[in-house]
Structures are given as C-alpha cells and as structure tokens.
Enzyme design. Structure first.
Site, mmCIF file in Angstrom:
data_model
loop_
_atom_site.group_PDB
_atom_site.id
_atom_site.type_symbol
_atom_site.label_atom_id
_atom_site.label_comp_id
_atom_site.label_asym_id
_atom_site.label_seq_id
_atom_site.Cartn_x
_atom_site.Cartn_y
_atom_site.Cartn_z
ATOM 1 N N ARG A 112 -12.003 3.798 11.096
ATOM 2 C CA ARG A 112 -12.435 2.728 10.191
ATOM 3 C C ARG A 112 -12.100 1.356 10.771
ATOM 4 N NH1 ARG A 112 -8.478 3.961 5.172
ATOM 5 N NH2 ARG A 112 -6.495 3.555 6.153
ATOM 6 N N ARG A 157 -17.172 7.857 0.265
ATOM 7 C CA ARG A 157 -16.433 6.608 0.504
ATOM 8 C C ARG A 157 -16.859 5.990 1.838
ATOM 9 N NH1 ARG A 157 -9.857 5.710 0.181
ATOM 10 N NH2 ARG A 157 -9.687 4.785 2.243
ATOM 11 N N GLY A 158 -16.919 4.667 1.863
ATOM 12 C CA GLY A 158 -17.563 3.993 2.978
ATOM 13 C C GLY A 158 -16.723 3.631 4.188
ATOM 14 N N ASP A 159 -15.422 3.329 4.001
ATOM 15 C CA ASP A 159 -14.690 2.732 5.129
ATOM 16 C C ASP A 159 -14.767 3.580 6.395
ATOM 17 O OD1 ASP A 159 -13.030 4.652 3.906
ATOM 18 O OD2 ASP A 159 -11.173 3.562 4.288
ATOM 19 N N ARG A 160 -14.584 4.875 6.236
ATOM 20 C CA ARG A 160 -14.575 5.752 7.414
ATOM 21 C C ARG A 160 -15.961 6.368 7.677
ATOM 22 N NH1 ARG A 160 -9.425 6.434 9.252
ATOM 23 N NH2 ARG A 160 -7.676 6.145 7.813
ATOM 24 N N ASP A 188 0.837 -1.200 0.000
ATOM 25 C CA ASP A 188 0.000 0.000 0.000
ATOM 26 C C ASP A 188 0.877 1.256 0.000
ATOM 27 O OD1 ASP A 188 -2.201 1.866 0.640
ATOM 28 O OD2 ASP A 188 -3.272 0.021 1.199
ATOM 29 N N SER A 230 -7.075 3.961 -1.756
ATOM 30 C CA SER A 230 -7.211 2.533 -1.457
ATOM 31 C C SER A 230 -8.530 1.947 -1.936
ATOM 32 C CB SER A 230 -7.116 2.306 0.052
ATOM 33 O OG SER A 230 -5.819 2.558 0.496
ATOM 34 N N ASP A 286 -1.535 -0.282 -4.631
ATOM 35 C CA ASP A 286 -2.842 0.277 -5.002
ATOM 36 C C ASP A 286 -2.727 1.729 -5.459
ATOM 37 O OD1 ASP A 286 -2.102 0.927 -2.381
ATOM 38 O OD2 ASP A 286 -4.174 1.044 -1.670
ATOM 39 N N HIS A 287 -1.653 2.413 -5.066
ATOM 40 C CA HIS A 287 -1.382 3.821 -5.415
ATOM 41 C C HIS A 287 -0.074 4.174 -4.740
ATOM 42 C CE1 HIS A 287 -2.348 4.797 -1.287
ATOM 43 N NE2 HIS A 287 -3.389 4.013 -1.419
ATOM 44 N N HIS A 307 1.420 8.865 5.319
ATOM 45 C CA HIS A 307 0.443 9.896 5.698
ATOM 46 C C HIS A 307 0.900 10.723 6.911
ATOM 47 C CE1 HIS A 307 -2.894 9.186 3.007
ATOM 48 N NE2 HIS A 307 -2.953 7.903 3.303
ATOM 49 N N ASP A 346 1.937 3.423 3.056
ATOM 50 C CA ASP A 346 0.841 4.385 3.044
ATOM 51 C C ASP A 346 0.578 4.989 4.421
ATOM 52 O OD1 ASP A 346 -1.467 5.649 1.692
ATOM 53 O OD2 ASP A 346 -2.534 4.539 3.241
ATOM 54 N N ARG A 396 -9.732 14.914 11.221
ATOM 55 C CA ARG A 396 -10.333 13.659 10.776
ATOM 56 C C ARG A 396 -9.722 12.422 11.424
ATOM 57 N NH1 ARG A 396 -8.430 12.209 4.782
ATOM 58 N NH2 ARG A 396 -8.751 10.125 5.642
ATOM 59 N N HIS A 426 -1.465 10.946 -0.968
ATOM 60 C CA HIS A 426 -1.014 9.974 -1.970
ATOM 61 C C HIS A 426 -0.347 10.703 -3.148
ATOM 62 C CE1 HIS A 426 -4.482 7.125 -0.578
ATOM 63 N NE2 HIS A 426 -3.541 7.269 0.330
ATOM 64 N N ARG A 431 -4.847 15.204 4.953
ATOM 65 C CA ARG A 431 -4.332 13.856 4.710
ATOM 66 C C ARG A 431 -4.468 13.506 3.225
ATOM 67 N NH1 ARG A 431 -3.424 9.391 8.210
ATOM 68 N NH2 ARG A 431 -4.078 7.381 7.378
ATOM 69 N N ASP A 432 -5.524 14.008 2.607
ATOM 70 C CA ASP A 432 -5.686 13.852 1.159
ATOM 71 C C ASP A 432 -5.338 15.158 0.448
ATOM 72 O OD1 ASP A 432 -6.646 11.279 1.592
ATOM 73 O OD2 ASP A 432 -8.691 12.000 1.855
ATOM 74 N N HIS A 443 -12.610 10.873 -0.113
ATOM 75 C CA HIS A 443 -13.815 10.576 0.682
ATOM 76 C C HIS A 443 -14.952 11.543 0.352
ATOM 77 C CE1 HIS A 443 -11.842 7.802 3.604
ATOM 78 N NE2 HIS A 443 -10.774 8.515 3.301
ATOM 79 N N LYS A 477 -5.842 -1.967 7.301
ATOM 80 C CA LYS A 477 -6.093 -2.253 5.882
ATOM 81 C C LYS A 477 -6.855 -3.563 5.696
ATOM 82 C CE LYS A 477 -3.629 1.340 4.402
ATOM 83 N NZ LYS A 477 -4.125 2.436 3.562
HETATM 84 O O1 LIG Z 1 -8.593 7.359 4.595
HETATM 85 C C1 LIG Z 1 -7.391 7.622 4.508
HETATM 86 O O2 LIG Z 1 -6.555 7.253 5.344
HETATM 87 C C2 LIG Z 1 -6.923 8.501 3.368
HETATM 88 O O3 LIG Z 1 -7.930 9.427 3.038
HETATM 89 C C3 LIG Z 1 -6.678 7.720 2.137
HETATM 90 O O4 LIG Z 1 -5.856 6.620 2.371
HETATM 91 P P1 LIG Z 1 -6.207 5.210 1.746
HETATM 92 O O5 LIG Z 1 -6.978 5.459 0.493
HETATM 93 O O6 LIG Z 1 -4.849 4.610 1.469
HETATM 94 O O7 LIG Z 1 -6.958 4.439 2.752
HETATM 95 MN MN LIG Z 2 -3.943 2.512 -0.093
HETATM 96 MN MN LIG Z 3 -3.625 6.246 2.210
#
Ligand SMILES: O=C(O)[C@H](O)COP(=O)(O)O
Ligand SMILES: [Mn+2]
Ligand SMILES: [Mn+2]
Length: 550
Positions: A210, A282-285, A23, A74, A464-465, A427, A423, A203, A495, A166-167, A136, A357
């Site tokens: 997440r 975006r869903g994870d967070r 990552d 990601s 992934d990036h 960050h 990653d 944030r 990123h 962060r972004d 996000h 992750k």
């Molecule tokens: O959610 C995060 O930590 C960043 O906005 C993006 O990082 P990720 O895409 O690698 O999770």
């Molecule tokens: Mn990633």
């Molecule tokens: Mn990241």
C-alpha cells in the site's frame, strides 16, 4: 458550499487543535495480554488523570461494520474520525449486495464479466485475501460469487489466494484451505465445472502493498498470478506445509509465493480474454495491483506483455481518481468530511504520518478520496523498509519533530497525525518490540504536550482501533492465555475488539471544555469534538462532540 457556523461563546484556541491518532493503541481487558499496560507510558498515564478522559467504541456497528464481532480497522476507523458519521462500510455493503442479488443484476459489471468468459470460453479469475477477517475481504463473498458463476454457466474459474494471518490468527491458513477445498470439492462434484486454486502467497510478501511503499511486492504478485512464474506445488496445502517445514515459525502473512501445477503445467495463468475480479473491498492495498492491471503504461515494474482482460474490483477504491474503472459494489457515499468543512472555513490543516499510514491520514480520513482540499498540507515521512519489529520506534520521532515544528510555526489551526507503531508492530506479534513501539508513541505525545503548553492549543488524543492492547491468543471459553507445549503464550497479530481512549487536553484552559453527556460514544464523535474545539458548531448530522466548550 457547505459551511460551519461560528460558536458565539468560543472563537477557538490561540494555538492549533492537534488530533493525534495512536494507531492500534486501545484499552485492554486482560493485563497479561495488554502490552500498552505493560509499557512505560508516563505521559498517557498523566493525561488519564489530569485531562478530560473517556473511552470510545472503535469496532463493530459503531464504525459501520456488520456486527459487534467485527474488530475495527484503519479504514473504517479513519473514515469515522474524519467524517463524523457512521456509514455502512464495505464489509456490510458487499454482504448486502450479494444477499439481495443486487450485485448480480442484469446489466451489472458482474454480468459483463460473466458474459466475457462465456462468449470467449475463457477463465474467470479471483484474486484476493483468503480469510474471513472482514477487513479487506471475506471468503464468504468469494464462495457466493463462485456459486453464482456456476449457476450462470461459467466452466473455468481460478483463485489466486493471498494468505492472511494478519486479520486472523497468525498461522491459521490451513483452516481456510481446508474449508475452501471442501467447498471446491462440492462445487466440482458433478463434473460440469473446473474451479481451483491457481496461485498465491503471504499478503505481506506479494500483491497487497500500500501507499507505494514497496512495489516489488506487486511485481512478485504479478509474476505469480498473471505469469504463473514461481515455485510449483500440487496444492496450496502442500505449498504451505513445505514453507513451514523449511522455515519453522514463519507467519502466514510472510509466506513465499506459490504456483499450482497440474500435469506439469501451471493451472491458471491470466491470459487474453479472461475476466479478473480483485475481491478485496478495501482500497489501500488494492490500488497498486489495480494499477498494474489497468494502466496503459506502468513505470513501477516491468509487467511484460499485459494480457487483455476485463478487470473489476469488488468496490470503487478511490472516488476522486475513479479507480478501478469497473467495480461490483458502490462504496459508501462519504461526503461533507471534516476536512472539507474546515477548508471552507479557511482553517489551515496539516496531515502527517509516515508512509505506512500516510494514506490513512489523507485518503481514508477524507472518505476514501485522494484529492486534497485547498487549505490542506500533507506531509509523508518515508517509512523504513526493514521489518517493523526490527525498528519498532519506526518514524515516531520524526513525525513528532515535524508536528512540534508545525505547532511552533503558528501556521496551522488544525494538525492531524497518526503514530503507526502500536498497530504496525502489533501485527508482527513481537511483544518486546511492541513495548518499544508504545513507548515511542507515549514520548511523542509528551513532546506535543510541551509544545502546546508554550503556544496554546489543544490536544485530542485517541486511536482508530486496538491492537497492542491484546497481543495474546485467549481461549474463547476460559478467557485464559493459550499456551504452547513449552508454556509460552501464542502471539496474536490481529486488531482487538477493545475500546480506545479519548483524551482532550487544553493546557491553558482557554476552551473551558468539559465532557458532554454523550451516550455510547464512538470514534466518529471525534470529528465534532475537534470542530467544537476549533470554535465552530459541528454540522447537525455529525454525531455529537464529546465536549462542551466556552
Ligand atoms: O492492512 C493491514 O495491515 C491490516 O489488514 C489491517 O491493519 P490496518 O487496518 O490498521 O491498516
Ligand atoms: Mn489502524
Ligand atoms: Mn492494523
């Protein structure tokens, strides 16, 4: 049932195909800023010389983002890798839904949210990431929704702003505040509406946890946005300036929580009858705060009395769980993932990473669905709870131990893993820690190679990036490093837009693999690559395999 055809010329390797996603480890353009290059990576260096090697696009339209100025992330990265095709992603879909007006159509969820506040003379709240990072959320979407709300007669709106850094650049918060205050002044100018910022915070401090890593962040967010409890300020600008004075060097993402007051009272607690939009796509967070708003019973923290509100997410965040109940934009219809095909073919699959992750290798990899296919085993190694720059090896050694054991066990034909280090430490902007992080990943890859040499099997190693490959702010015009008053470079926490490596290493040569001629390859090509290395013909509509086998 969807099925894979067997490859007549190659029945698959003796050992497993191992897909290692490093990552945030891309291929830098500027040596001074490239901390992958500056780290000791003997294993990756060796592979670049001796294995099949190519470079893949991992940003912009190659991963379904609106344009090539958008860095990868990601979610879109793991979606592309796991699904073998490029879908228009959240950032594009929301932008289009707003532009075409589809989001606001009559009978839509938007309509319901608006009617709720108009009928009850209550407040429309927006909670979300306050930047234009397009990972996000996007501030353009928030502004468009507020304009629409005004046009439809919504009198009172409150914004709960999660500070990014962060972004987007690590201390850029005030630029967004300034832009948004100008916007608010304009929208409030005729006196017909009262729209303002009500609360917020960094944030990585509140709300946007997440994968159940730290529910205390969500509790702090709830207390701030909903209960309006916390340190009070007259404006977001004043809050940020005060926090920076009190803790010089603090990054935006870590800023404490704040509540805005007017005439001695908080301006925007969330109360019965209100409508609430979580405007991250975006869903994870977004899943944990959504649960806090939706669940009848919540065991993770004490919410106090839950206000009776109409809650909606910008998108559906989890297709399997059907969460949230109400959402503004339909997510990409990601179907027929590699995991589903391999499961139907009876291929035993192991997915593994550490907490930070874990959902990337499971939920994102399977197209933003949290359900497991029958032949899948998922392993989560608990992440540390200290700041990642303090323990930059993170759980790379433990992940490698588990992968090596899984290779040696002979139990799995496909193993997929994510090393988060490049990653997560990238960050933080701490470049010394980044070197340790990248070296831990390289060592892990070295151990996986040794295990595969013993058992047979093939390594596919990619990312992934980028992130660690571009750690310094560069002047957009000159391309040179931006230096501060003391001549030190400014760390970059977001990123990168760089390509990522694709390494295919078959120690025994059993697959007779050679690079195929694929124009403009991207990370979506990795799915067909793994499927072909497992001895199957990739589905016809997947973007092609990077290799010819047999
Ligand atoms: O959610 C995060 O930590 C960043 O906005 C993006 O990082 P990720 O895409 O690698 O999770
Ligand atoms: Mn990633
Ligand atoms: Mn990241």
């Amino acid at each position: 049932m969807i099925e894979l055809k067997k490859n007549k010329d190659f029945a698959g390797p003796n050992g497993p195909v191992v897909l290692a996603i490093m990552d945030g480890i891309g291929i830098g353009k500027n040596p001074e800023s490239d901390f992958v290059l500056q780290s000791a990576t003997p294993n990756l260096d060796w592979l670049r010389e001796h294995a099949l090697y190519t470079e893949l696009r991992a940003h912009g339209v190659a991963v379904g983002l609106p344009d090539d100025g958008d860095m990868g992330n990601s979610e879109v990265g793991h979606n592309a890798i796991g699904c073998g095709r490029v879908f228009s992603q959240g950032a594009s879909l929301v932008g289009k839904a707003i532009e075409s007006g589809a989001m606001f159509a009559s009978g839509s969820v938007w309509d319901e949210l608006i009617r709720n506040v108009i009928n009850k003379e209550s407040t429309l709240h927006f909670i979300g990431l306050f930047s234009d990072g397009n990972v996000h959320s996007n501030l353009n979407h928030l502004e468009a929704m507020l304009r629409k709300a005004k046009g439809q007669g919504v009198k009172k709106a409150r914004i709960h702003a999660l500070i990014d850094g962060r972004d987007v650049p690590p201390t850029s918060a005030l630029e967004y505040v300034e832009r948004f205050e100008t916007f608010l002044n304009e929208i409030n100018a005729d006196g017909s509406v009262d729209y303002c910022i009500a609360s917020g915070g960094g944030r990585m401090n509140i709300t946007m946890d997440r994968y159940n890593a730290n529910w205390d962040m969500v509790r702090r967010g709830w207390d701030t946005h909903v209960k309006a409890e916390g340190r009070r300020f007259a404006s977001m600008k004043e809050a940020i300036e005060t926090f920076r004075k009190e803790k010089p060097g603090i990054l935006d993402q870590d800023l404490p929580a704040f509540v805005i007051e007017r005439n001695g009272a908080p301006v925007g607690p969330i109360v019965d009858g209100d409508s609430v939009i979580f405007f991250n796509f975006r869903g994870d967070r977004a899943l944990e705060i959504t649960k806090a708003f939706e669940a009848d019973e919540l065991t993770e923290f004490d919410r106090g009395p839950k206000p009776d509100v109409l809650y909606a997410g910008m998108m559906q965040y989890d297709g399997d769980l059907g969460v949230p109940e109400h959402y503004l934009v339909t997510p990409p219809a990601i179907d027929r993932t590699m995991s589903e095909y391999l499961s139907n073919a009876g291929i035993k699959q192991l997915a593994i990473s550490e907490t930070q992750k874990f959902g990337h290798m499971t939920y994102f990899f399977n197209g933003n669905n949290s359900g497991k296919f029958p032949t899948e085993t998922w392993v989560e190694i608990p992440s540390d709870s200290c700041p990642f720059e303090e323990a930059p090896r993170m759980k790379a050694d433990e992940i490698t131990d588990a992968v090596v054991q899984a290779i040696e066990s002979g139990e799995y034909q496909f193993i997929r893993l994510n090393y988060p280090n490049g990653d997560m430490v990238g960050h933080t902007g701490d470049v010394n820690a980044v070197k340790v992080a990248v070296e831990a990943v390289d060592q892990g890859v070295g151990r996986i190679i040794e295990a595969l040499k013993k058992t047979g099997g093939i390594l596919v190693c990619s990312a992934d990036h980028g992130n660690a490959d571009d750690m310094c702010e560069l002047d957009k015009k000159t391309g040179k490093l931006v230096l501060d008053d003391e001549g030190k470079f400014k760390p970059k926490t977001a990123h990168s837009l760089n390509p990522v490596p694709a390494i295919i290493y078959d120690p025994s040569g059993e697959a007779h693999a050679s690079l195929a001629d694929v124009p403009n390859p991207g990370i979506a090509n990795l799915a067909a690559t793994c499927i072909s290395l497992l001895g199957f013909e990739p589905p016809e509509d997947y973007v092609p395999s990077l290799v010819k086998v047999g």
